[in-house]
Design an enzyme around this catalytic site. Structure first.
Site, PDB file in Angstrom:
ATOM      1  N   GLU A   1       0.838  -1.176  -0.083  1.00 25.29           N
ATOM      2  CA  GLU A   1      -0.180  -0.111  -0.084  1.00 25.29           C
ATOM      3  C   GLU A   1       0.772   1.352  -0.043  1.00 25.29           C
ATOM      4  OE1 GLU A   1      -2.980   0.063   3.265  1.00 25.29           O
ATOM      5  OE2 GLU A   1      -4.604   0.633   1.760  1.00 25.29           O
TER       6      GLU A   1
ATOM      7  N   HIS B   1       6.872 -27.340  -0.759  1.00 27.02           N
ATOM      8  CA  HIS B   1       6.185 -28.311  -1.667  1.00 27.02           C
ATOM      9  C   HIS B   1       5.053 -27.730  -2.504  1.00 27.02           C
ATOM     10  CE1 HIS B   1       8.031 -31.631   0.936  1.00 27.02           C
ATOM     11  NE2 HIS B   1       8.272 -30.579   1.570  1.00 27.02           N
TER      12      HIS B   1
ATOM     13  N   LYS C   1     -13.732   1.497  -3.986  1.00 26.84           N
ATOM     14  CA  LYS C   1     -14.892   2.002  -3.037  1.00 26.84           C
ATOM     15  C   LYS C   1     -15.962   2.644  -3.790  1.00 26.84           C
ATOM     16  CE  LYS C   1     -12.031   2.416   1.086  1.00 26.84           C
ATOM     17  NZ  LYS C   1     -11.520   3.531   2.037  1.00 26.84           N
TER      18      LYS C   1
HETATM   19  O1  PA5 Z   1      -3.083   1.825   5.992  1.00 24.18           O
HETATM   20  C1  PA5 Z   1      -4.199   2.144   5.812  1.00 24.18           C
HETATM   21  O2  PA5 Z   1      -4.345   3.383   5.992  1.00 24.18           O
HETATM   22  C2  PA5 Z   1      -5.420   1.373   5.337  1.00 24.18           C
HETATM   23  O3  PA5 Z   1      -5.041  -0.003   5.182  1.00 24.18           O
HETATM   24  C3  PA5 Z   1      -6.338   1.630   6.323  1.00 24.18           C
HETATM   25  O4  PA5 Z   1      -5.946   1.143   7.446  1.00 24.18           O
HETATM   26  C4  PA5 Z   1      -7.916   0.759   5.943  1.00 24.18           C
HETATM   27  O5  PA5 Z   1      -8.478   1.228   4.922  1.00 24.18           O
HETATM   28  C5  PA5 Z   1      -8.887   0.839   7.194  1.00 24.18           C
HETATM   29  O6  PA5 Z   1      -9.360   2.329   7.441  1.00 24.18           O
HETATM   30  P1  PA5 Z   1     -10.105   2.850   8.462  1.00 24.18           P
HETATM   31  O7  PA5 Z   1      -9.115   2.588   9.833  1.00 24.18           O
HETATM   32  O8  PA5 Z   1     -10.295   4.350   8.271  1.00 24.18           O
HETATM   33  O9  PA5 Z   1     -11.187   1.808   8.613  1.00 24.18           O
END
Ligand code: PA5
Length: 440
Positions: free
Chosen positions: A283, A304, A418
């Site tokens: 990410e 394996h 989203k």
């Molecule tokens: O690293 C990040 O920012 C994302 O993976 C968020 O943690 C994830 O989308 C969850 O978001 P939120 O904590 O606003 O629900």
């Protein structure tokens, strides 16, 4: 801690990249790089106040005292860190051992998917148990945890009534805004703050990770101490800094066409550490059509299966072994009178010894297969070492992102699915997107 002697990288290649890594570190320290609003994690363990830690411990103690099950609701950075730390530091069958052995509630995770089958099964096993919930969402509006929270809140209200239910719901969210914050205020839930300047995947040392980890009976003081020591140790401004080395080596390998990094572990308990690591690097770096694809394997299990493609498939990958130097548990291989399985040559040998030979043998084989291999050595599996390792990866990832020329602290790509999902679900405000998608 970090060994890149099997990376097929020459000294001059490291020398050549030093100015860039110093620049990347300077961007971090002077808060001058992209995403500099999200650098709060850099010194958060030092800034975290004792009274906030005590509040976490008090909540954990209450949960341990009145709950057979703790449900953690969250997705991405709001669940992977605590899941990873708890899995690495507790019994392999944590939820199956007795309460006396565990001295803590069973822990389950929800809101990390939209599967009604998973949620129904979890609700089924929670129904007749005493439960508490920790709902974690920085934005407070993420769909997956919001749906799961609705179901669990309903269950708690049915079981306990409004007043008692509100004492069993713990909220971890933004300090000022978001639906969860408002709900916590209205209903009087105990709440914990995710600081504005800390993004989800960099939040394990905040209450996002601390409350579930403490509720599982893990020593959060040692966990935080590991991070505090890491802040000092990984602040060195030369190439002996392991964060510099890891970021530099990854960048050099990427530029040579090694586009996939595989995190390798030989301990099943580290499975979710790999999942957290994949989120952190994937990410943070995968944007602007760039980035190393983070993958993971658990050996010897995956030797394996995926072992074949690593040994002889397309040469576009490298491995990073997460090696634990001292493991607390070992089992000596028993002898057998008839030796029908031919295993007596190993009698009396520890299984850790056998696992180590598997690791060495695999390393040599993969080097022969021209797979660059890096190694991260952890002294042991303790809260201290894991707390330190998490900071190591976070800092190396931030440096690596800046070397790559991306903002390691945003995730614009995550919004695309989203928007489409909201459009297809006809969420108010997303109708046009929905219509366009339906035409497609
Ligand atoms: O690293 C990040 O920012 C994302 O993976 C968020 O943690 C994830 O989308 C969850 O978001 P939120 O904590 O606003 O629900």
């Amino acid at each position: 801690m970090f060994d890149y002697s099997n990376s097929f990288i020459s000294k001059h290649e490291i020398d050549n990249i030093i100015p860039n890594i110093l620049l990347a570190d300077n961007m971090l320290n002077c808060k001058e790089g992209p995403g500099s609003d999200f650098l709060g994690w850099l010194d958060y363990p030092n800034r975290l106040e004792q009274k906030e830690i005590q509040k976490v411990k008090d909540a954990a103690l209450k949960i341990q005292g009145d709950s057979e099950i703790l449900i953690i609701i969250g997705i991405g950075g709001s669940y992977l860190g605590s899941k990873a730390v708890i899995s690495a530091l507790t019994h392999s069958f944590y939820n199956e051992i007795t309460t006396e052995q565990r001295k803590a509630p069973k822990i389950y995770f929800a809101g990390q998917n939209i599967s009604p089958t998973y949620l129904k099964h979890l609700l089924d096993i929670s129904e007749n148990k005493d439960i508490s919930i920790n709902v974690i969402s920085k934005s407070g509006t993420t769909t997956e945890p919001a749906i799961a929270f609705r179901f669990f809140r309903e269950l708690l209200l049915k079981k306990y009534g409004k007043e008692e239910a509100s004492k069993r719901i713990y909220v971890t969210t933004d300090a000022k805004q978001g639906a969860l914050k408002k709900m916590a205020e209205n209903e009087g839930y105990t709440s914990f703050v995710i600081p504005d300047d800390v993004g989800g995947r960099y939040s394990v040392h905040t209450p996002v990770g601390l409350l579930p980890i403490a509720a599982a009976g893990i020593d959060i003081d040692s966990f935080l101490q590991g991070a505090k020591d890491a802040i000092v140790e990984f602040n060195k401004k030369d190439i002996t800094n392991p964060c510099y080395q890891y970021a530099a080596v990854r960048n050099i390998l990427y530029n040579k066409g090694n586009l996939i990094e595989i995190l390798v572990s030989y301990e099943p308990g580290l499975y979710y550490i790999s999942e957290w690591w994949k989120q952190l690097f994937g990410e943070s770096e995968g944007k602007d059509n760039k980035g190393i694809f983070p993958a993971s394997v658990n050996f010897s299990t995956d030797l394996h299966s995926l072992g074949q493609i690593i040994q002889e498939g397309k040469r576009n990958l490298f491995e990073t072994i997460l090696n634990i130097e001292n493991l607390e548990i070992d089992l000596s291989i028993p002898s057998d009178e008839y030796d029908l399985d031919g295993l007596n040559y190993l009698q009396g040998k520890g299984m850790n010894y056998v696992n180590e030979q598997a690791c060495k043998g695999t390393l040599f084989a993969h080097l022969d297969g021209k797979v660059p291999n890096l190694m991260i050595n952890l002294p042991d599996l303790s809260p201290y070492s894991i707390g330190k390792m998490i900071y190591f990866f976070e800092k190396a990832c931030a440096l690596s992102g800046y070397l790559l020329g991306v903002n390691p602290f945003d995730q614009p790509g995550v919004e695309s699915y989203k928007k489409n999902m909201f459009g297809l679900l006809q969420k108010p405000g997303f109708e046009e997107i929905g219509e366009a998608l339906l035409k497609r």
